[in-house]
Every structure is written in C-alpha cells, then in structure tokens.
Design an enzyme around this catalytic site. Sequence first.
Site, PDB file in Angstrom:
ATOM      1  N   SER A   4       5.535   4.179   2.148  1.00 59.49           N
ATOM      2  CA  SER A   4       5.339   3.043   3.047  1.00 59.49           C
ATOM      3  C   SER A   4       4.698   1.903   2.280  1.00 59.49           C
ATOM      4  O   SER A   4       4.131   2.097   1.209  1.00 59.49           O
ATOM      5  CB  SER A   4       4.461   3.445   4.240  1.00 59.49           C
ATOM      6  OG  SER A   4       3.192   3.872   3.802  1.00 59.49           O
ATOM      7  N   ALA A  27       0.851  -1.183   0.000  1.00 54.59           N
ATOM      8  CA  ALA A  27       0.000   0.000   0.000  1.00 54.59           C
ATOM      9  C   ALA A  27       0.886   1.232   0.000  1.00 54.59           C
ATOM     10  O   ALA A  27       1.440   1.611   1.016  1.00 54.59           O
ATOM     11  CB  ALA A  27      -0.909   0.007   1.221  1.00 54.59           C
ATOM     12  N   CYS A  28       1.035   1.844  -1.147  1.00 51.44           N
ATOM     13  CA  CYS A  28       1.879   3.035  -1.254  1.00 51.44           C
ATOM     14  C   CYS A  28       1.061   4.260  -0.860  1.00 51.44           C
ATOM     15  O   CYS A  28      -0.020   4.481  -1.381  1.00 51.44           O
ATOM     16  CB  CYS A  28       2.393   3.205  -2.679  1.00 51.44           C
ATOM     17  SG  CYS A  28       3.564   1.945  -3.187  1.00 51.44           S
ATOM     18  N   HIS A  29       1.612   5.047   0.033  1.00 48.89           N
ATOM     19  CA  HIS A  29       0.935   6.261   0.456  1.00 48.89           C
ATOM     20  C   HIS A  29       1.615   7.501  -0.102  1.00 48.89           C
ATOM     21  O   HIS A  29       1.148   8.602   0.094  1.00 48.89           O
ATOM     22  CB  HIS A  29       0.909   6.335   1.985  1.00 48.89           C
ATOM     23  CG  HIS A  29       0.252   5.141   2.596  1.00 48.89           C
ATOM     24  ND1 HIS A  29      -1.088   4.854   2.430  1.00 48.89           N
ATOM     25  CD2 HIS A  29       0.745   4.134   3.371  1.00 48.89           C
ATOM     26  CE1 HIS A  29      -1.398   3.744   3.086  1.00 48.89           C
ATOM     27  NE2 HIS A  29      -0.307   3.286   3.643  1.00 48.89           N
ATOM     28  N   SER A  30       2.729   7.307  -0.752  1.00 51.96           N
ATOM     29  CA  SER A  30       3.446   8.416  -1.365  1.00 51.96           C
ATOM     30  C   SER A  30       4.165   7.891  -2.587  1.00 51.96           C
ATOM     31  O   SER A  30       4.626   6.765  -2.602  1.00 51.96           O
ATOM     32  CB  SER A  30       4.445   9.028  -0.374  1.00 51.96           C
ATOM     33  OG  SER A  30       5.225  10.032  -0.989  1.00 51.96           O
TER      34      SER A  30
END
Length: 225
Positions: free
Chosen positions: A176, A166-169
């Site tokens: 992350s 799960a990429c948050h950036s």
Amino acid sequence: RGLAEETTGADMVTIVGHKFGAPKGIAALYIRPNCLNENGRVNPEHGGSVLLMGGGQECGRRGGTENVPYIAGIGRAADMLFEQHGGKAGWESNALHMQQMRSRLLEQITTGLKESTGQADIARVNGPLSADQRLPNTLSIGLKGVQSGRLLADIGEVVACSAGSACHSSSGPSMSYSAILKAMNVPPEFAVGTLRLSVGPNTTPEDVDFAAEVIVKEATRQLNS
C-alpha cells in the site's frame, strides 16, 4: 493574494514560519472575519473551544504564553520577503532561484538514472506536467522499481528527503502507499518509489548535484539487486 477575500477566499490559512526563513516552531493563522459564526460552527471566543480551552490573550483558541522572540522572527522573515533585490521582491527572487534548483535536481536524477540503467522511463514527476504549476521549491518524483523507504534508510544520513509513500509490505498485492498519491492517479509502481525533495533560497548547484548523485547511486543499486 486572493486567499483573504471575504467572499471567495479560504476560511482559514495557516502560514508556517520555517517555510520562509522564520525559526521552526512559529506560525500565523489567518481567520476570515465571521467564518466561525457560519454554518453552525463553534466560536472559541464565545467559550465553545472544541479541542483546547484558551485564555483571553489567545482569543480562547489555545492556552499558553506567546513566544515573543519567535513572533518577532516570523514578522522579520515576512518583511524580508518583500525587500527589493535587483528590482524584484525577495520572495520573487527566492522563487526563481528555487525553481531553477528544482529543475536542475530533476534533470540530474532523470539523466543519471538513464545513464546508469539504460532506461529512460524510471523517473516520473508527480503532479502537474507544467513546471510553472508546481511549487517552486518542491519536487515529488517517483522511481519505478525502487522502494523509497529502503532508499531513505540507506541515504537518510547523507541527503535530507522524505518518502512520498508508506510501504507496508515489500511486494505483492498487499503493498500500500499514500492515499494522496492514489488520488493523484500516480501508478503504483511509481508511488511506492516516490521521494519528496525540497530546495531553498540558499541551495546551491553543488548541493543539488551531490544529492542527485547519491540518490541515483542508491536507486541504481536497488534496481540491479
């Protein structure tokens, strides 16, 4: 085998129906005898349900009426797993076929990316190095330099798969990804590009080749952009 051993097995085992041919929305729960009376646990049969208060027909575990057609469906699916096909039980034949399809999918993706990019280190399998120690139907693969969320957004209508992170950036130190992949010591550059792909008893080589081609094409586009 071994899961239900009273001394060494699991306390509870959830058996999800759609994983072996039953309708979606039905599952079975194995509860080891007396495990709910151990170690200070609360037994719902004695009126101590923590999350849901159930009726007597559900032994106090949850409310609602049993879905009889789906119960029959999961029972029949379980029976089919043990029917003989060519001298093997159905589950054995299924497992062998899915393992072959999973291996073909891995080979097609790794070979395709090597040919399209000239690099041999883009793809990495997450999990045990030995193929025999992985689930026969599931491939978790990390693609270095690729963001799985972006890839899924572009191919999700064509190939059914999910991101293993799960990429948050999009970049930088704040990026992350899955805590599970971290615990597995998957390098960050592969974790953020992880895909989880599944095959089934009815998956064909043509299905696998098509999916691999779509994934390779989109991953290559990202790498070259």
